[in-house]
Design a protein around this motif. Structure first.
Motif, PDB file in Angstrom:
ATOM      1  N   PHE A  44       0.541  -1.261   0.050  1.00  0.00           N
ATOM      2  CA  PHE A  44       0.140  -0.123   0.072  1.00  0.00           C
ATOM      3  C   PHE A  44       0.696   1.357  -0.023  1.00  0.00           C
ATOM      4  N   LEU A  45       2.019   1.007   0.541  1.00  0.00           N
ATOM      5  CA  LEU A  45       3.077   2.418   0.575  1.00  0.00           C
ATOM      6  C   LEU A  45       3.394   2.773  -0.731  1.00  0.00           C
ATOM      7  N   VAL A  46       3.825   1.927  -1.561  1.00  0.00           N
ATOM      8  CA  VAL A  46       4.170   2.340  -2.892  1.00  0.00           C
ATOM      9  C   VAL A  46       2.913   2.336  -3.746  1.00  0.00           C
ATOM     10  N   LEU A  47       1.905   2.324  -3.710  1.00  0.00           N
ATOM     11  CA  LEU A  47       0.793   2.526  -4.586  1.00  0.00           C
ATOM     12  C   LEU A  47       0.663   3.964  -4.797  1.00  0.00           C
ATOM     13  N   PRO A  48       0.548   4.569  -5.987  1.00  0.00           N
ATOM     14  CA  PRO A  48       0.230   6.029  -5.909  1.00  0.00           C
ATOM     15  C   PRO A  48      -1.121   6.415  -5.537  1.00  0.00           C
ATOM     16  N   ALA A  49      -1.306   7.481  -4.791  1.00  0.00           N
ATOM     17  CA  ALA A  49      -2.559   7.691  -4.066  1.00  0.00           C
ATOM     18  C   ALA A  49      -3.436   8.174  -5.231  1.00  0.00           C
ATOM     19  N   ILE A  57     -10.727   4.645  -8.470  1.00  0.00           N
ATOM     20  CA  ILE A  57     -11.646   3.971  -7.656  1.00  0.00           C
ATOM     21  C   ILE A  57     -12.937   4.612  -7.467  1.00  0.00           C
ATOM     22  N   THR A  58     -12.634   6.179  -7.702  1.00  0.00           N
ATOM     23  CA  THR A  58     -14.081   6.975  -7.384  1.00  0.00           C
ATOM     24  C   THR A  58     -14.700   6.999  -8.928  1.00  0.00           C
ATOM     25  N   SER A  59     -13.881   6.882 -10.138  1.00  0.00           N
ATOM     26  CA  SER A  59     -14.379   6.678 -11.280  1.00  0.00           C
ATOM     27  C   SER A  59     -15.445   5.494 -11.473  1.00  0.00           C
ATOM     28  N   THR A  60     -14.733   4.261 -10.961  1.00  0.00           N
ATOM     29  CA  THR A  60     -15.635   3.100 -11.121  1.00  0.00           C
ATOM     30  C   THR A  60     -16.831   2.954 -10.192  1.00  0.00           C
ATOM     31  N   LEU A  61     -16.803   3.544  -9.112  1.00  0.00           N
ATOM     32  CA  LEU A  61     -18.026   3.468  -8.043  1.00  0.00           C
ATOM     33  C   LEU A  61     -19.078   3.821  -8.669  1.00  0.00           C
ATOM     34  N   PRO A  62     -20.296   3.179  -8.701  1.00  0.00           N
ATOM     35  CA  PRO A  62     -21.577   3.873  -9.277  1.00  0.00           C
ATOM     36  C   PRO A  62     -22.119   5.140  -8.672  1.00  0.00           C
ATOM     37  N   THR A 107     -20.753   8.176  -5.803  1.00  0.00           N
ATOM     38  CA  THR A 107     -19.584   8.634  -5.174  1.00  0.00           C
ATOM     39  C   THR A 107     -20.203   9.949  -4.291  1.00  0.00           C
ATOM     40  N   GLY A 108     -20.262   9.534  -3.124  1.00  0.00           N
ATOM     41  CA  GLY A 108     -20.927  10.742  -1.981  1.00  0.00           C
ATOM     42  C   GLY A 108     -19.576  11.006  -0.941  1.00  0.00           C
ATOM     43  N   THR A 109     -19.917  12.071  -0.227  1.00  0.00           N
ATOM     44  CA  THR A 109     -18.880  12.330   0.789  1.00  0.00           C
ATOM     45  C   THR A 109     -18.100  11.294   1.605  1.00  0.00           C
ATOM     46  N   LEU A 110     -19.020  10.529   2.258  1.00  0.00           N
ATOM     47  CA  LEU A 110     -18.788   9.411   3.109  1.00  0.00           C
ATOM     48  C   LEU A 110     -17.913   8.420   2.402  1.00  0.00           C
ATOM     49  N   THR A 111     -18.282   8.205   1.061  1.00  0.00           N
ATOM     50  CA  THR A 111     -17.452   7.216   0.108  1.00  0.00           C
ATOM     51  C   THR A 111     -16.246   7.742   0.112  1.00  0.00           C
ATOM     52  N   ILE A 112     -16.152   8.902  -0.352  1.00  0.00           N
ATOM     53  CA  ILE A 112     -14.612   9.429  -0.706  1.00  0.00           C
ATOM     54  C   ILE A 112     -13.802   9.296   0.773  1.00  0.00           C
ATOM     55  N   ALA A 113     -14.463   9.632   1.657  1.00  0.00           N
ATOM     56  CA  ALA A 113     -13.749   9.613   2.970  1.00  0.00           C
ATOM     57  C   ALA A 113     -13.296   8.233   3.466  1.00  0.00           C
ATOM     58  N   LEU A 114     -13.948   7.272   3.125  1.00  0.00           N
ATOM     59  CA  LEU A 114     -13.741   5.940   3.394  1.00  0.00           C
ATOM     60  C   LEU A 114     -12.716   5.624   2.375  1.00  0.00           C
ATOM     61  N   VAL A 115     -12.826   5.563   1.252  1.00  0.00           N
ATOM     62  CA  VAL A 115     -11.744   5.182   0.269  1.00  0.00           C
ATOM     63  C   VAL A 115     -10.422   5.785   0.531  1.00  0.00           C
ATOM     64  N   ILE A 116     -10.412   7.005   0.933  1.00  0.00           N
ATOM     65  CA  ILE A 116      -9.024   7.695   1.213  1.00  0.00           C
ATOM     66  C   ILE A 116      -8.506   7.105   2.522  1.00  0.00           C
ATOM     67  N   GLY A 127     -12.502  17.607 -11.348  1.00  0.00           N
ATOM     68  CA  GLY A 127     -13.977  17.285 -11.783  1.00  0.00           C
ATOM     69  C   GLY A 127     -14.171  15.854 -11.246  1.00  0.00           C
ATOM     70  N   ILE A 128     -13.819  15.202 -10.334  1.00  0.00           N
ATOM     71  CA  ILE A 128     -13.769  13.911  -9.911  1.00  0.00           C
ATOM     72  C   ILE A 128     -14.225  14.225  -8.427  1.00  0.00           C
ATOM     73  N   GLY A 129     -15.278  13.892  -8.087  1.00  0.00           N
ATOM     74  CA  GLY A 129     -15.848  14.196  -6.482  1.00  0.00           C
ATOM     75  C   GLY A 129     -17.013  13.694  -6.235  1.00  0.00           C
ATOM     76  N   ALA A 130     -17.770  14.233  -5.056  1.00  0.00           N
ATOM     77  CA  ALA A 130     -19.080  13.828  -4.728  1.00  0.00           C
ATOM     78  C   ALA A 130     -20.184  14.525  -5.503  1.00  0.00           C
ATOM     79  N   GLY A 131     -20.910  14.025  -6.332  1.00  0.00           N
ATOM     80  CA  GLY A 131     -21.675  14.628  -7.197  1.00  0.00           C
ATOM     81  C   GLY A 131     -22.853  15.351  -6.400  1.00  0.00           C
TER      82      GLY A 131
END
Length: 330
Positions: free
Chosen positions: A132-137, A144-149, A151-160, A233-237
């Protein structure tokens, strides 16, 4: 036999802990940071209620500068920027602190466990942290956010939070490796204490400052990453945040049109929140390391009994030589 009564009062055990907490609160950097952070937390709670307009509502005041009706001006659609900044504060704070809590919990579970235990389990957890350390954030978050059906605020928080715990885990693992061989840990192990109890009551209390510093750093990273995602342009709609304000300002060329009020308030809010979190982090560092409280200087007693104020890293031998030659010690 005559029993002589003892005089004096017993010092409460909790007094040193209370003095340490007061010393942290009395730190000017930590105090200023906590005050600013408390202000943003208050705005995050009451912002949507006190916003004078609907942040998405349009009006006929197109691209107007700051005025009594619109404190931060309006957008090209007549939307009130002050309301957008107020409402967007909640999303920023929720993402920052939820992601910080999730990442901190995972870093404690993986880092402390892999540092205390030995064998194959420790190596597996260490290898997982390295992966996980070498994965580009940022690219990972975009995918991840582009593939999720949805994307809300809580979803972004959990993914981060689920993707940003590795650095804290590595730091905690290194600290735990240095603590597991200490005498008090060996004594607890010799008395038959369980590993879980040793970790909770012997090791974790000594990692509190490191955990707090890692939590603040993760919050800064999460806030920056969420604003970056919204800016491209990629965020919580449908959810407003400061990055969304900057995204629309950049897409409509606000700078070229001279509409400075469109991007300056959100930029200043980001700078103030980052400054507050950094000041809290600096306060934690000075609380942990007393040598940092005096601007990198500390008092050291020399061989002839004198107390000399020296820079960190300046040896007492040099201090004694400087005093014997009549020179002032740095």
């Amino acid at each position: 036999m005559t029993v002589v009564p003892t005089t004096g009062t017993a010092t409460p055990v909790a007094a040193p802990v209370k003095r340490r907490r007061l010393r942290f609160v009395a730190n000017p950097k930590a105090t200023v940071g906590l005050v600013i952070l408390g202000f943003f937390a208050l705005v995050a709670v009451i912002g949507p209620w006190i916003a004078p307009y609907d942040p998405s509502g349009r009006s006929n005041d197109l691209l107007q500068g700051p005025s009594a009706a619109h404190w931060f001006g309006t957008t090209h659609l007549g939307q009130d920027i002050f309301s957008q900044v107020l409402v967007g504060t909640r999303s920023v704070m929720v993402v920052g602190f939820v992601a910080g809590i999730v990442a901190t919990i995972l870093s404690i579970l993986v880092g402390v466990t892999s540092g205390y235990l030995a064998g194959a389990g420790s190596e597996v957890l260490s290898a997982l942290s390295n992966v996980f350390l070498v994965l580009p954030a940022l690219p990972l978050m975009i995918i991840i956010t582009s593939t999720l059906p949805e994307t809300g605020t809580l979803t972004i928080a959990l993914v981060i939070g689920l993707t940003s715990w590795a650095w804290g885990a590595r730091v905690l693992r290194a600290q735990t490796l240095s603590l597991r061989g200490r005498d008090y840990v060996e004594a607890a192990r010799a008395t038959g204490e369980k590993s879980s109890r040793i970790i909770l009551f012997e090791i974790l209390p000594n990692l509190t400052a490191v955990i707090a510093s890692g939590f603040v750093g993760t919050v800064i990273f999460a806030v920056t990453l969420e604003i970056t995602l919204a800016f491209i342009g990629i965020g919580a709609g449908g959810d407003w945040n400061w990055g969304t304000v900057l995204y629309w300002a950049q897409s409509q060329q606000a700078l070229a049109q001279g509409a400075w009020w469109w991007f300056v308030p959100a930029g200043l809010a980001i700078a103030l929140l980052g400054t507050a979190l950094s000041l809290v982090n600096f306060g934690i560092d000075e609380f942990v390391s007393p040598r940092l409280r005096g601007g990198g200087k500390t008092n050291v007693k020399t061989a002839d009994g004198h107390t000399v104020r020296m820079r960190v890293g300046f040896t007492p031998v040099l201090a004694t030589k400087a005093r014997s030659e009549g020179r002032e010690t740095p």
